[in-house]
Motif scaffolding. Structure first.
Motif, PDB file in Angstrom:
ATOM      1  N   LYS A   1       5.992   0.287   3.077  1.00 57.72           N
ATOM      2  CA  LYS A   1       7.619   1.002   3.430  1.00 57.72           C
ATOM      3  C   LYS A   1       7.883   1.304   2.525  1.00 57.72           C
ATOM      4  CE  LYS A   1      10.735  -0.454   6.618  1.00 57.72           C
ATOM      5  NZ  LYS A   1      11.553  -1.423   7.421  1.00 57.72           N
ATOM      6  N   ALA A   2       8.094  -0.661   1.443  1.00 56.32           N
ATOM      7  CA  ALA A   2       8.708  -0.241  -0.155  1.00 56.32           C
ATOM      8  C   ALA A   2       7.919   0.691  -1.333  1.00 56.32           C
ATOM      9  CB  ALA A   2       8.371  -1.721  -0.493  1.00 56.32           C
ATOM     10  N   LEU A   3       7.261   0.735  -0.848  1.00 61.11           N
ATOM     11  CA  LEU A   3       6.527   2.314  -1.994  1.00 61.11           C
ATOM     12  C   LEU A   3       7.282   3.451  -1.551  1.00 61.11           C
ATOM     13  CD1 LEU A   3       2.640   1.397  -2.644  1.00 61.11           C
ATOM     14  CD2 LEU A   3       4.647   1.943  -4.256  1.00 61.11           C
TER      15      LEU A   3
ATOM     16  N   LEU B   1       2.756   1.569  -9.431  1.00 57.30           N
ATOM     17  CA  LEU B   1       1.949   1.051  -8.249  1.00 57.30           C
ATOM     18  C   LEU B   1       0.329   1.824  -8.295  1.00 57.30           C
ATOM     19  CD1 LEU B   1       5.021  -0.829  -5.980  1.00 57.30           C
ATOM     20  CD2 LEU B   1       3.107  -2.029  -7.602  1.00 57.30           C
ATOM     21  N   ASP B   2       0.725   3.052  -8.043  1.00 56.66           N
ATOM     22  CA  ASP B   2      -0.505   3.605  -7.201  1.00 56.66           C
ATOM     23  C   ASP B   2      -1.298   3.885  -8.420  1.00 56.66           C
ATOM     24  OD1 ASP B   2       0.633   4.200  -5.304  1.00 56.66           O
ATOM     25  OD2 ASP B   2       1.621   6.788  -5.778  1.00 56.66           O
ATOM     26  N   SER B   3      -1.332   3.571  -9.584  1.00 58.60           N
ATOM     27  CA  SER B   3      -2.965   3.776 -10.610  1.00 58.60           C
ATOM     28  C   SER B   3      -2.713   2.360 -11.220  1.00 58.60           C
ATOM     29  CB  SER B   3      -1.661   4.221 -11.871  1.00 58.60           C
ATOM     30  OG  SER B   3      -0.714   3.647 -12.326  1.00 58.60           O
TER      31      SER B   3
ATOM     32  N   GLU C   1      -0.448  -7.719 -13.381  1.00 56.75           N
ATOM     33  CA  GLU C   1       0.050  -6.157 -13.688  1.00 56.75           C
ATOM     34  C   GLU C   1       0.819  -6.140 -12.626  1.00 56.75           C
ATOM     35  OE1 GLU C   1      -1.309  -3.151 -15.896  1.00 56.75           O
ATOM     36  OE2 GLU C   1      -2.534  -4.156 -17.181  1.00 56.75           O
ATOM     37  N   LEU C   2      -0.313  -6.112 -10.974  1.00 55.47           N
ATOM     38  CA  LEU C   2       0.299  -5.556  -9.993  1.00 55.47           C
ATOM     39  C   LEU C   2       1.827  -6.580  -9.239  1.00 55.47           C
ATOM     40  CD1 LEU C   2       0.196  -3.718  -7.247  1.00 55.47           C
ATOM     41  CD2 LEU C   2      -1.243  -5.337  -6.799  1.00 55.47           C
ATOM     42  N   ASP C   3       1.090  -8.314  -9.452  1.00 61.31           N
ATOM     43  CA  ASP C   3       2.145  -8.605  -8.759  1.00 61.31           C
ATOM     44  C   ASP C   3       3.586  -8.730 -10.109  1.00 61.31           C
ATOM     45  OD1 ASP C   3       2.920 -11.373  -7.663  1.00 61.31           O
ATOM     46  OD2 ASP C   3       3.275 -11.413  -9.685  1.00 61.31           O
TER      47      ASP C   3
ATOM     48  N   LYS D   1       9.167  -5.945  -9.643  1.00 59.84           N
ATOM     49  CA  LYS D   1      10.435  -5.448 -10.053  1.00 59.84           C
ATOM     50  C   LYS D   1      10.552  -4.197  -8.654  1.00 59.84           C
ATOM     51  CE  LYS D   1       8.542  -4.650 -14.743  1.00 59.84           C
ATOM     52  NZ  LYS D   1       7.693  -4.200 -15.521  1.00 59.84           N
ATOM     53  N   LEU D   2       9.672  -4.173  -8.346  1.00 60.42           N
ATOM     54  CA  LEU D   2      10.109  -3.655  -6.912  1.00 60.42           C
ATOM     55  C   LEU D   2      11.082  -4.245  -6.013  1.00 60.42           C
ATOM     56  CD1 LEU D   2       9.991  -0.629  -5.876  1.00 60.42           C
ATOM     57  CD2 LEU D   2       7.671  -1.062  -4.696  1.00 60.42           C
TER      58      LEU D   2
END
Length: 354
Positions: free
Chosen positions: A3-5, A142-144, A335-337, A342-343
């Motif tokens: 949902k956030a994406l 995020l996707d990559s 990196e994901l965290d 940031k998101l």
């Protein structure tokens, strides 16, 4: 997180649309000013130089005008939109201040008009960059990152599977080779014992015969026969063991010239040398066979051990690959965290971690 994406992509699209409109708006302003500058350049190019100007100064002014007009025109013609302007601003700024002093004296009004427009263009670009910055959304890949994490996890799973197979193979080989190596070592121990026994017997017999032959060296030397066999015996008593027939033949010839203990020693040699020499040679033959067998067993044993060592090396390399993958995965998860943080800040919401 999904949902956030979606919300992020929506805001990103809105920001991109605003940036596009902003670009079109400021490009339109830029092109109008570009047109005005080009008109002013044309006026400057065509305007007559006052006849009151000294000829020497006039030539300098003409040269400065031609350089100024040509350079500015070429630069402006390469600018098609507001974003391209940023690349050429240093050149425009340089032109803004680097025109010749005589050019400014003669065409002060025209140069100031152009400079005013150039200044306005520069200010509008700064304003454009500020507004773009205000509506920009920080890129969050995020996707990559998620794709890389998934790929790394699949790789890690495969490598760990390969490691399990290698460890199973090692266990099987160690069990298989354990009894074989034990048998080889048992056989090797028996051969080593036989080799030691043979060496001991050979050494004992050789020492005994050499001792007997050595006792004859003194009388043989005194005889001065000049024969090859005599000379060889005097140099090395083992010659008699290595060439028994030759030595026995020589000994028969000189026996009558020997006395006492020397004759007794010669008789012992004549009676025992041939049989003992044959026995020594037979034992040496058996010794060579045993040594060859020992070498063969050691080769076979090393072959088994090498196979096990090769698998152990493969395991170590596999473990190194797994460690590198785990380190990479940890880095990607970090990196994901960071990207999710940031998101969260951007959307002002909390996001569950995968």
């Amino acid at each position: 997180m999904e949902k956030a994406l979606k919300e992020y992509e929506k805001r990103k699209k809105e920001a991109e649309d605003k940036q596009k409109r902003l670009k079109e708006q400021y490009t339109s302003k830029l092109l109008k000013k570009k047109k005005e500058i080009l008109k002013n350049l044309e006026k400057l190019e065509k305007k007559e130089i006052s006849k009151k100007i000294d000829d020497r100064i006039k030539k300098i002014v003409e040269r400065e005008r031609r350089s100024y007009v040509d350079t500015l025109r070429r630069t402006l013609e390469r600018i098609e939109n507001i974003e391209e302007l940023g690349r050429f601003l240093p050149e425009l700024s340089k032109l803004h201040i680097s025109h010749g002093k005589y050019l400014l004296l003669v065409f002060e009004k025209e140069i100031y008009a152009i400079n005013k427009l150039l200044k306005a263009v520069s200010e509008e670009y700064s304003e454009y960059i500020r507004k773009v910055s205000e509506i920009s959304i920080e890129p969050i890949e995020l996707d990559s990152i998620l794709s890389d994490i998934e790929y790394a996890r699949r790789q890690l799973e495969n490598e760990e599977g390969d490691l399990r197979l290698l460890k199973n193979e090692l266990g099987e080989k160690e069990r298989e080779f354990k009894s074989k190596i034990a048998e080889l070592e048992k056989e090797l121990e028996k051969i080593e014992s036989e080799i030691r026994t043979l060496n001991s017997l050979i050494a004992k017999d050789e020492i005994e015969i050499r001792s007997k032959i050595s006792k004859l060296q003194k009388p043989i030397k005194r005889m001065r026969t000049g024969e090859k066999t005599a000379n060889e015996i005097l140099k090395d008593s083992s010659y008699g063991i290595e060439h028994p027939e030759e030595f026995l033949s020589f000994l028969i010839k000189i026996r009558s010239r020997l006395e006492g203990k020397y004759k007794q020693t010669a008789d012992w040699i004549l009676e025992n040398l041939e049989s003992k020499s044959k026995e020594i040679q037979e034992r040496k033959r058996k010794l060579r066979e045993l040594e060859n067998k020992r070498a063969e067993i050691l080769r076979e044993k090393r072959k088994f051990e090498s196979e096990i060592e090769a698998i152990k090396k493969q395991i170590l390399e596999q473990e190194r690959r797994i460690k590198r993958l785990k380190d990479k995965l940890l880095e990607l998860e970090k990196e994901l965290d960071e990207s999710l943080s940031k998101l969260e800040k951007l959307l002002n919401t909390s996001i569950d971690r995968p």
